[in-house]
Design a protein around this motif. Structure first.
Motif, PDB file in Angstrom:
ATOM      1  N   GLN A  14     -59.485  70.921 -23.745  1.00 36.19           N
ATOM      2  CA  GLN A  14     -59.483  69.724 -24.608  1.00 36.19           C
ATOM      3  C   GLN A  14     -58.539  69.923 -25.785  1.00 36.19           C
ATOM      4  N   GLN A  15     -58.658  71.095 -26.420  1.00 32.87           N
ATOM      5  CA  GLN A  15     -57.797  71.367 -27.583  1.00 32.87           C
ATOM      6  C   GLN A  15     -56.329  71.378 -27.173  1.00 32.87           C
ATOM      7  N   ALA A  16     -56.048  72.010 -26.044  1.00 31.43           N
ATOM      8  CA  ALA A  16     -54.650  72.102 -25.589  1.00 31.43           C
ATOM      9  C   ALA A  16     -54.107  70.719 -25.231  1.00 31.43           C
ATOM     10  N   ALA A  17     -54.963  69.862 -24.654  1.00 27.32           N
ATOM     11  CA  ALA A  17     -54.522  68.500 -24.313  1.00 27.32           C
ATOM     12  C   ALA A  17     -54.171  67.742 -25.593  1.00 27.32           C
ATOM     13  N   ASP A  23     -54.131  61.973 -24.230  1.00 27.70           N
ATOM     14  CA  ASP A  23     -55.481  61.466 -24.463  1.00 27.70           C
ATOM     15  C   ASP A  23     -56.485  62.175 -23.570  1.00 27.70           C
ATOM     16  N   ALA A  24     -56.038  62.575 -22.391  1.00 30.58           N
ATOM     17  CA  ALA A  24     -56.968  63.212 -21.433  1.00 30.58           C
ATOM     18  C   ALA A  24     -56.191  63.919 -20.338  1.00 30.58           C
ATOM     19  N   LEU A  25     -56.872  64.879 -19.719  1.00 30.76           N
ATOM     20  CA  LEU A  25     -56.378  65.481 -18.473  1.00 30.76           C
ATOM     21  C   LEU A  25     -57.175  64.878 -17.332  1.00 30.76           C
ATOM     22  N   LEU A  26     -56.508  64.505 -16.266  1.00 30.65           N
ATOM     23  CA  LEU A  26     -57.175  63.973 -15.079  1.00 30.65           C
ATOM     24  C   LEU A  26     -56.961  64.965 -13.944  1.00 30.65           C
ATOM     25  N   LEU A  27     -58.056  65.589 -13.506  1.00 25.77           N
ATOM     26  CA  LEU A  27     -57.937  66.678 -12.535  1.00 25.77           C
ATOM     27  C   LEU A  27     -58.699  66.360 -11.258  1.00 25.77           C
ATOM     28  N   THR A  28     -57.956  66.127 -10.194  1.00 19.95           N
ATOM     29  CA  THR A  28     -58.539  65.914  -8.866  1.00 19.95           C
ATOM     30  C   THR A  28     -58.778  67.295  -8.228  1.00 19.95           C
ATOM     31  N   PRO A  29     -59.465  67.350  -7.063  1.00 17.21           N
ATOM     32  CA  PRO A  29     -59.815  68.646  -6.483  1.00 17.21           C
ATOM     33  C   PRO A  29     -58.614  69.582  -6.355  1.00 17.21           C
ATOM     34  N   GLY A  30     -58.826  70.813  -6.781  1.00 22.00           N
ATOM     35  CA  GLY A  30     -57.751  71.789  -6.766  1.00 22.00           C
ATOM     36  C   GLY A  30     -58.070  72.886  -7.755  1.00 22.00           C
ATOM     37  N   ALA A  31     -57.086  73.750  -7.953  1.00 20.95           N
ATOM     38  CA  ALA A  31     -57.311  74.961  -8.739  1.00 20.95           C
ATOM     39  C   ALA A  31     -57.647  74.664 -10.207  1.00 20.95           C
ATOM     40  N   LEU A  50     -62.018  64.866 -12.475  1.00 18.27           N
ATOM     41  CA  LEU A  50     -62.569  65.308 -13.762  1.00 18.27           C
ATOM     42  C   LEU A  50     -61.692  64.735 -14.871  1.00 18.27           C
ATOM     43  N   VAL A  51     -62.333  64.098 -15.835  1.00 15.52           N
ATOM     44  CA  VAL A  51     -61.608  63.560 -16.982  1.00 15.52           C
ATOM     45  C   VAL A  51     -61.958  64.422 -18.184  1.00 15.52           C
ATOM     46  N   VAL A  52     -60.942  65.086 -18.720  1.00  8.90           N
ATOM     47  CA  VAL A  52     -61.132  65.946 -19.888  1.00  8.90           C
ATOM     48  C   VAL A  52     -60.421  65.291 -21.059  1.00  8.90           C
ATOM     49  N   PRO A  53     -61.147  64.504 -21.858  1.00  4.52           N
ATOM     50  CA  PRO A  53     -60.499  63.833 -22.975  1.00  4.52           C
ATOM     51  C   PRO A  53     -60.175  64.842 -24.077  1.00  4.52           C
ATOM     52  N   ALA A  54     -59.150  64.559 -24.861  1.00  3.87           N
ATOM     53  CA  ALA A  54     -58.784  65.470 -25.949  1.00  3.87           C
ATOM     54  C   ALA A  54     -59.941  65.609 -26.932  1.00  3.87           C
ATOM     55  N   ALA A  55     -60.740  64.542 -27.070  1.00  7.54           N
ATOM     56  CA  ALA A  55     -61.948  64.619 -27.896  1.00  7.54           C
ATOM     57  C   ALA A  55     -63.031  63.833 -27.178  1.00  7.54           C
ATOM     58  N   GLY A 141     -50.931  77.324 -19.573  1.00  4.35           N
ATOM     59  CA  GLY A 141     -51.168  78.195 -20.716  1.00  4.35           C
ATOM     60  C   GLY A 141     -52.550  78.819 -20.707  1.00  4.35           C
ATOM     61  N   LEU A 142     -53.506  78.135 -20.089  1.00  5.29           N
ATOM     62  CA  LEU A 142     -54.859  78.680 -19.999  1.00  5.29           C
ATOM     63  C   LEU A 142     -54.979  79.649 -18.823  1.00  5.29           C
ATOM     64  N   ARG A 143     -54.349  79.280 -17.703  1.00  7.97           N
ATOM     65  CA  ARG A 143     -54.594  80.019 -16.450  1.00  7.97           C
ATOM     66  C   ARG A 143     -53.729  81.257 -16.268  1.00  7.97           C
ATOM     67  N   VAL A 144     -52.603  81.318 -16.962  1.00  8.43           N
ATOM     68  CA  VAL A 144     -51.609  82.352 -16.621  1.00  8.43           C
ATOM     69  C   VAL A 144     -52.060  83.760 -16.997  1.00  8.43           C
ATOM     70  N   ARG A 145     -52.867  83.874 -18.043  1.00  6.09           N
ATOM     71  CA  ARG A 145     -53.402  85.203 -18.399  1.00  6.09           C
ATOM     72  C   ARG A 145     -54.830  85.280 -17.874  1.00  6.09           C
ATOM     73  N   LYS A 146     -55.059  86.194 -16.959  1.00  4.83           N
ATOM     74  CA  LYS A 146     -56.375  86.293 -16.330  1.00  4.83           C
ATOM     75  C   LYS A 146     -57.322  87.106 -17.210  1.00  4.83           C
ATOM     76  N   SER A 147     -58.593  86.732 -17.175  1.00  5.91           N
ATOM     77  CA  SER A 147     -59.634  87.497 -17.873  1.00  5.91           C
ATOM     78  C   SER A 147     -59.925  88.763 -17.071  1.00  5.91           C
ATOM     79  N   PRO A 148     -60.572  89.750 -17.701  1.00  3.53           N
ATOM     80  CA  PRO A 148     -60.954  90.948 -16.940  1.00  3.53           C
ATOM     81  C   PRO A 148     -61.780  90.599 -15.698  1.00  3.53           C
ATOM     82  N   ALA A 149     -62.656  89.605 -15.798  1.00  3.85           N
ATOM     83  CA  ALA A 149     -63.468  89.225 -14.622  1.00  3.85           C
ATOM     84  C   ALA A 149     -62.579  88.662 -13.517  1.00  3.85           C
ATOM     85  N   GLU A 150     -61.566  87.884 -13.892  1.00  5.44           N
ATOM     86  CA  GLU A 150     -60.652  87.346 -12.882  1.00  5.44           C
ATOM     87  C   GLU A 150     -59.832  88.460 -12.239  1.00  5.44           C
ATOM     88  N   ILE A 151     -59.408  89.427 -13.058  1.00  4.38           N
ATOM     89  CA  ILE A 151     -58.610  90.541 -12.508  1.00  4.38           C
ATOM     90  C   ILE A 151     -59.446  91.333 -11.512  1.00  4.38           C
TER      91      ILE A 151
END
Ligand code: ZN
Ligand code: ZN
Ligand code: ZN
Length: 373
Positions: A14-17, A23-31, A50-55, A141-151
């Protein structure tokens, strides 16, 4: 909810959007949808978005018949409202109205999932009457650096594909066709810990010179080099991808042995060069330099690597022109190849992680040119 998909991702999106002027991210099925919510939704002709509004509160629009599955997914624990639409509803209008009500004004600009079907993108755009950008510019920007759990999830995927490579001698034998071998490998990819095989490349003899050759009815002959590039997706949603080159039942062509030694040196040098702050293109240049110095530069016809995570090809790409610096947590393939048209090919591919002070390989099977029984 697992640590693999922590609840703060939606907030960060939301913050990044908002920062990106959307105003929002619209995300259909996928990664992207799976990354934010843990919901591995089926891509269907009926709209799931999925609709992720900026606020304001995110909401998920799903076909009524998919609502039980959505409610059973981790998305339901995230405070995301799950709205089912009936067969006779217009889900595009429904979504546009809900978003307008939430914003308290007309929608100005949205970011749509990069791989949304065009049919849905055009209908959404028409219903919203808004400008459209790519959600990927925010999500990357969110996905490119993986968390330790993702690694660790990627390490489990890598171990699963390593187990398949370790068994390759069971299937790869002279007298069998690439297609027969490929079927057995695909079965083993699932058997060894994936929910599906994403690709199976068995490039024998001259077919190995085509980097994305898949399978054919060519019968494998004694002494053939065979490029085996395989990958799948685990139940956790993370992908594997590893290539080894084998020689089957005979003595390899001396030219192949020479190519392979160069290739192994290039792949090792590129892996050794991984460190935070080093540019993506530098890793490509390191591999390419070794191969070019040996006279095979023109036969290394593709980039050195691609990012990997919930998708088998994603950012970052290790290619000339990509000046982005590597950062700790980035995960990508290092996969130089040398392809001699009409004769043979060879490739070595490992998934690597950029760590705090260098690189770590996740694929650990032998990188020697292995001659099978
Ligand atoms: Zn490839
Ligand atoms: Zn591969
Ligand atoms: Zn790859």
């Amino acid at each position: 909810m697992t640590a693999l998909c922590p609840p703060d991702r939606v907030d960060r999106a939301q913050q990044a959007a908002g920062r990106a002027g959307l105003d929002a991210l619209l995300l259909t099925p996928g990664a992207d949808l799976r990354y934010l919510t843990g919901y591995a939704a089926m891509p269907l002709e009926r709209l799931t978005c999925l609709v992720v509004p900026a606020a304001g509160r995110p909401f998920l629009v799903v076909p009524l018949l998919e609502r039980p599955a959505a409610l059973a997914s981790p998305a339901a624990d995230l405070g995301i409202e799950i709205i089912g639409w009936a067969e006779t509803d217009d889900p595009y209008r429904l979504l546009a109205d809900l978003l307008r009500r939430q914003l308290g004004r007309a929608t100005d600009r949205v970011g749509m999932a990069d791989r949304m079907w065009l049919e849905q993108a055009l209908r959404l755009r028409d219903a919203l009457g808004a400008g459209v950008g790519l959600a990927g510019e925010v999500m990357r920007g969110l996905r490119v650096r993986k968390s330790p759990a993702e690694i660790e999830a990627l390490a489990r995927a890598a171990a699963a594909i390593d187990r398949v490579h370790a068994r390759i001698g069971e299937w790869l034998r002279p007298g069998r066709t690439e297609a027969q071998v490929g079927r057995d490998i695909a079965e083993a990819i699932v058997g060894e810990g994936h929910v599906r095989a994403d690709f199976v490349i068995v490039g024998s003899g001259p077919n190995g010179a085509s980097p994305h050759h898949e399978l054919s009815d060519r019968v494998i002959a004694p002494g053939d080099p065979v490029v085996v590039d395989i990958g799948g997706t685990t139940a956790e949603g993370y992908c594997s991808d590893s290539t080894r080159t084998y020689v089957v039942g005979g003595t390899p062509d001396p030219e192949l042995v020479r190519c392979y030694a160069v290739l192994a040196q290039a792949q090792e040098a590129a892996c050794d060069a991984i460190a935070p702050g080093v540019s993506c293109q530098h890793i490509d240049a390191v591999a390419r330099q070794v191969i070019t110095d040996a006279g095979y530069g023109a036969q290394f016809v593709h980039r050195t690597g691609h990012g990997i995570g919930l998708e088998s090809h994603e950012d970052p790409y290790l290619v000339a022109g990509n000046e982005d610096p590597l950062e700790p947590g980035m995960t990508f393939s290092v996969e130089p190849g040398i392809y001699l048209a009409g004769r043979h090919g060879a490739r070595i591919e490992d998934i690597c992680v950029c760590t705090e002070d260098g690189g770590r390989r996740l694929n650990l099977t032998s990188r020697e040119l292995s001659v099978l029984g």
